[in-house]
Design a protein around this motif. Structure first.
Motif, PDB file in Angstrom:
ATOM      1  N   GLY A   6     -44.836  25.512  20.901  1.00  0.00           N
ATOM      2  CA  GLY A   6     -43.492  25.928  20.509  1.00  0.00           C
ATOM      3  C   GLY A   6     -43.244  27.401  20.791  1.00  0.00           C
ATOM      4  N   ALA A   7     -44.264  28.243  20.541  1.00  0.00           N
ATOM      5  CA  ALA A   7     -44.126  29.667  20.839  1.00  0.00           C
ATOM      6  C   ALA A   7     -43.960  29.900  22.334  1.00  0.00           C
ATOM      7  CB  ALA A   7     -45.353  30.420  20.316  1.00  0.00           C
ATOM      8  N   ALA A   8     -44.676  29.130  23.147  1.00  0.00           N
ATOM      9  CA  ALA A   8     -44.519  29.258  24.596  1.00  0.00           C
ATOM     10  C   ALA A   8     -43.112  28.866  25.031  1.00  0.00           C
ATOM     11  CB  ALA A   8     -45.564  28.395  25.310  1.00  0.00           C
ATOM     12  N   LEU A   9     -42.578  27.792  24.439  1.00  0.00           N
ATOM     13  CA  LEU A   9     -41.203  27.395  24.755  1.00  0.00           C
ATOM     14  C   LEU A   9     -40.206  28.474  24.329  1.00  0.00           C
ATOM     15  CD1 LEU A   9     -40.960  23.597  23.860  1.00  0.00           C
ATOM     16  CD2 LEU A   9     -40.749  24.657  26.109  1.00  0.00           C
ATOM     17  N   LEU A  10     -40.417  29.057  23.148  1.00  0.00           N
ATOM     18  CA  LEU A  10     -39.521  30.115  22.676  1.00  0.00           C
ATOM     19  C   LEU A  10     -39.589  31.332  23.583  1.00  0.00           C
ATOM     20  CD1 LEU A  10     -37.594  31.200  20.525  1.00  0.00           C
ATOM     21  CD2 LEU A  10     -39.605  31.944  19.206  1.00  0.00           C
ATOM     22  N   TYR A  11     -40.797  31.663  24.021  1.00  0.00           N
ATOM     23  CA  TYR A  11     -40.971  32.802  24.945  1.00  0.00           C
ATOM     24  C   TYR A  11     -40.238  32.528  26.260  1.00  0.00           C
ATOM     25  CZ  TYR A  11     -43.329  36.378  27.740  1.00  0.00           C
ATOM     26  OH  TYR A  11     -43.611  37.434  28.559  1.00  0.00           O
TER      27      TYR A  11
ATOM     28  N   LEU B 187     -44.726  24.927  39.736  1.00  0.00           N
ATOM     29  CA  LEU B 187     -45.770  24.643  38.750  1.00  0.00           C
ATOM     30  C   LEU B 187     -45.368  25.135  37.365  1.00  0.00           C
ATOM     31  CD1 LEU B 187     -48.665  23.557  38.300  1.00  0.00           C
ATOM     32  CD2 LEU B 187     -49.502  25.861  38.776  1.00  0.00           C
ATOM     33  N   THR B 188     -44.729  26.289  37.305  1.00  0.00           N
ATOM     34  CA  THR B 188     -44.283  26.828  36.018  1.00  0.00           C
ATOM     35  C   THR B 188     -43.202  25.949  35.403  1.00  0.00           C
ATOM     36  OG1 THR B 188     -44.810  29.075  36.762  1.00  0.00           O
ATOM     37  CG2 THR B 188     -43.316  28.856  34.886  1.00  0.00           C
ATOM     38  N   LEU B 189     -42.305  25.436  36.232  1.00  0.00           N
ATOM     39  CA  LEU B 189     -41.277  24.520  35.721  1.00  0.00           C
ATOM     40  C   LEU B 189     -41.914  23.253  35.154  1.00  0.00           C
ATOM     41  CD1 LEU B 189     -38.317  23.644  35.379  1.00  0.00           C
ATOM     42  CD2 LEU B 189     -38.403  22.785  37.739  1.00  0.00           C
ATOM     43  N   LEU B 190     -42.894  22.702  35.878  1.00  0.00           N
ATOM     44  CA  LEU B 190     -43.584  21.507  35.384  1.00  0.00           C
ATOM     45  C   LEU B 190     -44.331  21.807  34.086  1.00  0.00           C
ATOM     46  CD1 LEU B 190     -45.005  20.066  38.733  1.00  0.00           C
ATOM     47  CD2 LEU B 190     -43.022  19.267  37.441  1.00  0.00           C
ATOM     48  N   TYR B 191     -44.922  23.002  34.004  1.00  0.00           N
ATOM     49  CA  TYR B 191     -45.632  23.370  32.771  1.00  0.00           C
ATOM     50  C   TYR B 191     -44.657  23.515  31.607  1.00  0.00           C
ATOM     51  CZ  TYR B 191     -48.730  25.795  29.546  1.00  0.00           C
ATOM     52  OH  TYR B 191     -49.470  26.157  28.443  1.00  0.00           O
ATOM     53  N   GLY B 192     -43.443  24.025  31.886  1.00  0.00           N
ATOM     54  CA  GLY B 192     -42.433  24.110  30.832  1.00  0.00           C
ATOM     55  C   GLY B 192     -42.057  22.734  30.301  1.00  0.00           C
ATOM     56  N   ILE B 193     -41.936  21.751  31.211  1.00  0.00           N
ATOM     57  CA  ILE B 193     -41.666  20.379  30.773  1.00  0.00           C
ATOM     58  C   ILE B 193     -42.821  19.851  29.931  1.00  0.00           C
ATOM     59  CG2 ILE B 193     -41.290  18.026  31.597  1.00  0.00           C
ATOM     60  CD1 ILE B 193     -39.938  19.231  34.072  1.00  0.00           C
ATOM     61  N   LEU B 194     -44.058  20.173  30.361  1.00  0.00           N
ATOM     62  CA  LEU B 194     -45.228  19.749  29.585  1.00  0.00           C
ATOM     63  C   LEU B 194     -45.232  20.374  28.195  1.00  0.00           C
ATOM     64  CD1 LEU B 194     -48.023  18.255  29.609  1.00  0.00           C
ATOM     65  CD2 LEU B 194     -49.008  20.439  30.344  1.00  0.00           C
ATOM     66  N   LEU B 195     -44.795  21.631  28.095  1.00  0.00           N
ATOM     67  CA  LEU B 195     -44.732  22.284  26.782  1.00  0.00           C
ATOM     68  C   LEU B 195     -43.763  21.558  25.854  1.00  0.00           C
ATOM     69  CD1 LEU B 195     -44.752  26.073  27.785  1.00  0.00           C
ATOM     70  CD2 LEU B 195     -46.568  24.818  26.612  1.00  0.00           C
ATOM     71  N   CYS B 196     -42.651  21.100  26.406  1.00  0.00           N
ATOM     72  CA  CYS B 196     -41.716  20.314  25.586  1.00  0.00           C
ATOM     73  C   CYS B 196     -42.391  19.046  25.071  1.00  0.00           C
ATOM     74  CB  CYS B 196     -40.486  19.962  26.412  1.00  0.00           C
ATOM     75  SG  CYS B 196     -39.491  21.375  26.954  1.00  0.00           S
ATOM     76  N   TRP B 197     -43.135  18.389  25.952  1.00  0.00           N
ATOM     77  CA  TRP B 197     -43.845  17.172  25.566  1.00  0.00           C
ATOM     78  C   TRP B 197     -44.896  17.471  24.507  1.00  0.00           C
ATOM     79  CZ3 TRP B 197     -47.344  13.906  29.354  1.00  0.00           C
ATOM     80  CH2 TRP B 197     -47.706  12.711  28.702  1.00  0.00           C
ATOM     81  N   MET B 198     -45.659  18.561  24.703  1.00  0.00           N
ATOM     82  CA  MET B 198     -46.702  18.921  23.742  1.00  0.00           C
ATOM     83  C   MET B 198     -46.107  19.242  22.378  1.00  0.00           C
ATOM     84  SD  MET B 198     -49.064  21.305  26.216  1.00  0.00           S
ATOM     85  CE  MET B 198     -50.013  21.924  24.835  1.00  0.00           C
ATOM     86  N   THR B 199     -45.000  19.974  22.371  1.00  0.00           N
ATOM     87  CA  THR B 199     -44.373  20.320  21.091  1.00  0.00           C
ATOM     88  C   THR B 199     -43.845  19.081  20.385  1.00  0.00           C
ATOM     89  OG1 THR B 199     -43.717  22.450  22.056  1.00  0.00           O
ATOM     90  CG2 THR B 199     -42.650  21.789  20.003  1.00  0.00           C
ATOM     91  N   ALA B 200     -43.177  18.208  21.131  1.00  0.00           N
ATOM     92  CA  ALA B 200     -42.657  16.978  20.529  1.00  0.00           C
ATOM     93  C   ALA B 200     -43.786  16.088  20.020  1.00  0.00           C
ATOM     94  CB  ALA B 200     -41.809  16.216  21.562  1.00  0.00           C
TER      95      ALA B 200
END
Length: 751
Positions: free
Chosen positions: A249-254, A206-219
């Motif tokens: 973006g901050a979540a992706l950086l973290y 689930l965390t991996l999928l959320y990381g992919i979602l964060l990339c989508w949200m940032t883009a």
């Protein structure tokens, strides 16, 4: 006969295990029969000539049957629980020489008897439940309710067949499972523990999928800011664009920094601790990202941003995804929070029997984190469904009152008319002839035009920027008289405004602040002292994408361009539904729908009230039924999760009693443990639901004020909260008493 006695003996001995199952299934059958009873061909409430239940029957039946598919999951889960509780018994019967098929058949017969008994009791109670549904239906149609007791044969047969089919399917599955499980596994079933959440892979995935979602949200945030950024926008718009880039973006950086941690891959415990550090950081950033996504819709609406429905739906999906991850992460870390309290606060840890209580809670939560997470998400959904019912139903009912203010409304739109010669100029006399032919007397009738203040505005066709239309004072006063209001007066050089009820006070003041005077083709006009009116005159009075209409003196309107031609009629008696549908059919033949040119519309209150009320009732019934079913499923699973540990509790609490712990203290431990077990998902889902629905109500505050009323919505929401609390208390108290009897009772201690 021997097998029959064995079935009765086993059912009696397992009565405590079947109690929650029986109560739950009886409640579900009651709800199913009660809601479905309104679709029976024997169901014939007095709704009047303007209503027809055929508009509702098929849709209602489909909605209830689809929601009832959730009950198959409940039946499957309870049957799986019963098989696990009885596996040792099945193994002993097999060792003693009973065939596996006979053992499975006996268990199937037990569950079938209990299931059919719950169906019979549910149908009998459903006769009472159908009265509540009938009261809801008659209230929707504005009819008085009278208590009647009726058993609808077709609904009873359909209920029996559906649940019998469910029991047969589950019985076949149970038989296969009992035959498939090895005897040695059955003997040691009670010693098996569920998988520790730290060894499960659901949260890392689930965390991996959320990381992919964060990339989508940032883009997405970057692309929307690139395409829609304008320095002339107000500060809230700039903040909206910035936060939807900053927080994801901050979540992706973290996450990227976490990947570079030197000790992340060294040692199992260090990896687990490091992963929980990532989850803890993303909890706060997911909450911040959810808030950033939530403001997109209100800011876009308030500032008329050209983002489009696709963008708003996309950010709504981001909002839901962030909330789901927040719930999952919060429950995932709940065990660590409880362990931290245990380790850092020795006074709490060693007070009374708290050390034993901490051990009970931690050991259970470690093996059921995924289950509790799913329950919490489902509870959030069910509570939101429940709370949305009065809002959506009240909105539809209130909007209906605004739409069906006249028995017959004929209106036009010039959106696709590009030549003045194609503008409407008809009095619709065929409607008068039809009503005379059907011997329906006209009480009042008003045919009028809507005008453009300036002729050049005819070519103004930008969405949300259509010109405000005007109506002559005499026609406006005629409409007021038809609706029971007092006429108004205007000077020869004055104008006033008529607003829709959903228009906010700030919008009215801001508009009139820059429109104190108007330049028209008939001369200049100034705003009268009573410049704002909001009488309920119907929504077809206004031009497209506008919330107001000007009221001009008749002498001014004589020099203006008429763009729309409307006719409103009230009749002495209600137009029968079949006659209203026939009139609409005749109208569509005379004025067929075209892609270009003037669009003609007719609305009859009989058809509007019947269809809208039917759809509103289906919506209210389906959402209420679905919410109750989801709540019952969640509370049943929570109860059975605790009851499944009764064999372990028997030994543990017996040891406590041997150590001198009093029964009252044991009762307190059980109460506190159940309080934590029920409290974690209920409190989290309740808090999340309150925030989500608060945001929802805040976004549609104008519709609430116009169509429902804040006081009425608060009363209905409070009533729903009491219903939820009552259902929770029923399951909580029942589980508590069963746990007391099964684990802390003196009878078990003596054994």
């Amino acid at each position: 006969m021997l097998y029959f006695r064995m079935i009765l003996r086993n059912a009696k001995r397992s009565a405590r295990d079947y109690l929650i199952y029986f109560v739950t299934m009886t409640l579900c059958v009651t709800l199913f029969y009660g809601f479905l009873s309104v679709t029976s061909r024997y169901y014939d409430p007095d709704l009047g000539v303007e209503y027809d239940l055929e508009f509702m029957s098929d849709g209602m039946k489909l909605a209830i049957c689809l929601v009832s598919l959730l009950l198959f999951f409940l039946i499957w889960y309870v049957n799986r629980y019963m098989i696990r509780r009885r596996q040792k018994e099945f193994a002993l019967q097999t060792i003693m020489g009973m065939e596996r098929g006979v053992t499975a058949a006996l268990f199937f017969a037990e569950t079938l008897i209990m299931g059919l008994l719950s169906v019979v009791c549910g149908i009998l109670l459903g006769m009472l439940g159908s009265q509540f549904i009938t009261a809801m239906l008659l209230n929707s149609y504005g009819r008085p309710f009278r208590l009647t007791w009726t058993l609808f044969p077709d609904t009873a047969v359909l209920t029996l067949l559906i649940f019998l089919l469910a029991y047969l399917i589950m019985g076949a599955w149970n038989t296969r499972m009992i035959r498939k499980i090895p005897v040695i596994d059955m003997l040691h079933a009670e010693r098996k523990n569920e998988e520790d959440f730290r060894k499960s892979g659901w949260m890392p995935v689930l965390t991996l999928l959320y990381g992919i979602l964060l990339c989508w949200m940032t883009a997405t945030g970057i692309s929307k800011a690139y395409f829609y950024w304008d320095p002339r926008y107000a500060l809230p718009v700039h903040l909206m664009f910035g936060f939807n880039i900053l927080f994801p973006g901050a979540a992706l950086l973290y996450g990227a920094l976490w990947l570079t941690m030197p000790g992340r891959r060294v040692g199992k415990k260090k990896r687990e601790r490091s992963f929980r550090v990532l989850i803890a950081g993303w909890i706060f950033l997911s909450l911040a990202s959810a808030c950033a996504a939530a403001v997109v819709s209100p800011v876009s609406i308030d500032f008329y941003l050209p983002t489009g429905a696709g963008t708003l739906n996309q950010y709504m999906m981001f909002l839901i995804a962030n909330i789901i991850y927040f719930i999952c992460a919060l429950i995932y870390l709940a065990n660590d929070v409880i362990c931290m309290v245990k380790e850092r606060f020795p006074k709490i840890r060693y007070r009374g029997e708290n050390l034993f209580l901490f051990g009970q809670i931690i050991s259970k939560l470690r093996t059921t984190t995924k289950t509790v997470t799913l329950i919490c998400i489902t509870l959030t959904l069910s509570i939101c469904l429940f709370l949305a019912v009065p809002f959506l139903a009240g909105w539809a009912d209130g909007y209906l009152e605004q739409r069906s203010v006249y028995d017959i409304q004929i209106s036009t739109q010039y959106n696709d008319t590009y030549e003045e010669s194609g503008l409407p100029d008809d009095n619709y006399e065929f409607v008068t002839a039809y009503l005379e032919e059907q011997k329906i007397k006209i009480k009042d009738d008003c045919t009028f035009s809507l005008y453009l203040p300036v002729r050049d505005e005819f070519d103004q066709r930008v969405k949300y920027d259509f010109p405000v239309a005007a109506i002559a004072l005499s026609d406006y006063n005629h409409l007021l008289t038809m609706r029971g209001y007092e006429p108004i007066t205007l000077g020869d050089d004055e104008f006033t405004t008529q607003w829709q009820s959903i228009a906010a006070e700030e919008t009215k003041k801001e508009f009139l602040a820059v429109h104190r005077e108007l330049a028209t083709d008939g001369g200049r006009l100034k705003l009268s002292e009573e410049g704002i009116h909001d009488f309920a005159l119907g929504e077809t009075l206004y031009n497209t994408y506008t919330d107001l209409v000007y009221v001009f003196p008749d002498s001014i309107c004589e020099n203006l361009l008429a763009v729309n031609r409307n006719r409103y009629i009230t009749t002495e008696e209600t137009v029968p539904l079949e006659k209203a549908l026939e009139l609409e059919q005749i109208f569509s033949e005379i004025y067929p729908e075209t892609e270009q040119g003037t669009h003609y519309y007719i609305r009859t209150s009989s058809q509007q009230i019947n269809s809208t009320t039917a759809m509103t009732f289906i919506l209210r019934a389906a959402m209420t039924y679905g919410a109750v079913v989801l709540l019952v499923i969640c509370f049943t699973i929570l109860a059975l999760q605790q009851l499944s540990d009764l064999p372990d509790w028997k030994y543990r609490f017996s040891v406590l009693r041997d150590l001198g712990v009093e029964d009252s203290h044991i009762s307190r431990i059980i109460l506190m443990q159940l309080g934590v077990w029920f409290g974690i998902p209920v409190l989290i889902s309740g808090a999340v639901s309150a925030v989500v629905m608060g945001y929802f109500f805040r976004m549609y505050r104008a519709q609430i004020s116009a169509y429902i009323g804040k006081a009425e919505l608060a009363v209905q929401t409070g009533a729903i909260a009491l219903i939820l609390l009552g259902l929770l208390l029923c399951y909580f108290v029942s589980t508590w008493q069963m746990c007391l009897t099964g684990s802390a009772g003196k009878k078990w201690h003596r054994e």
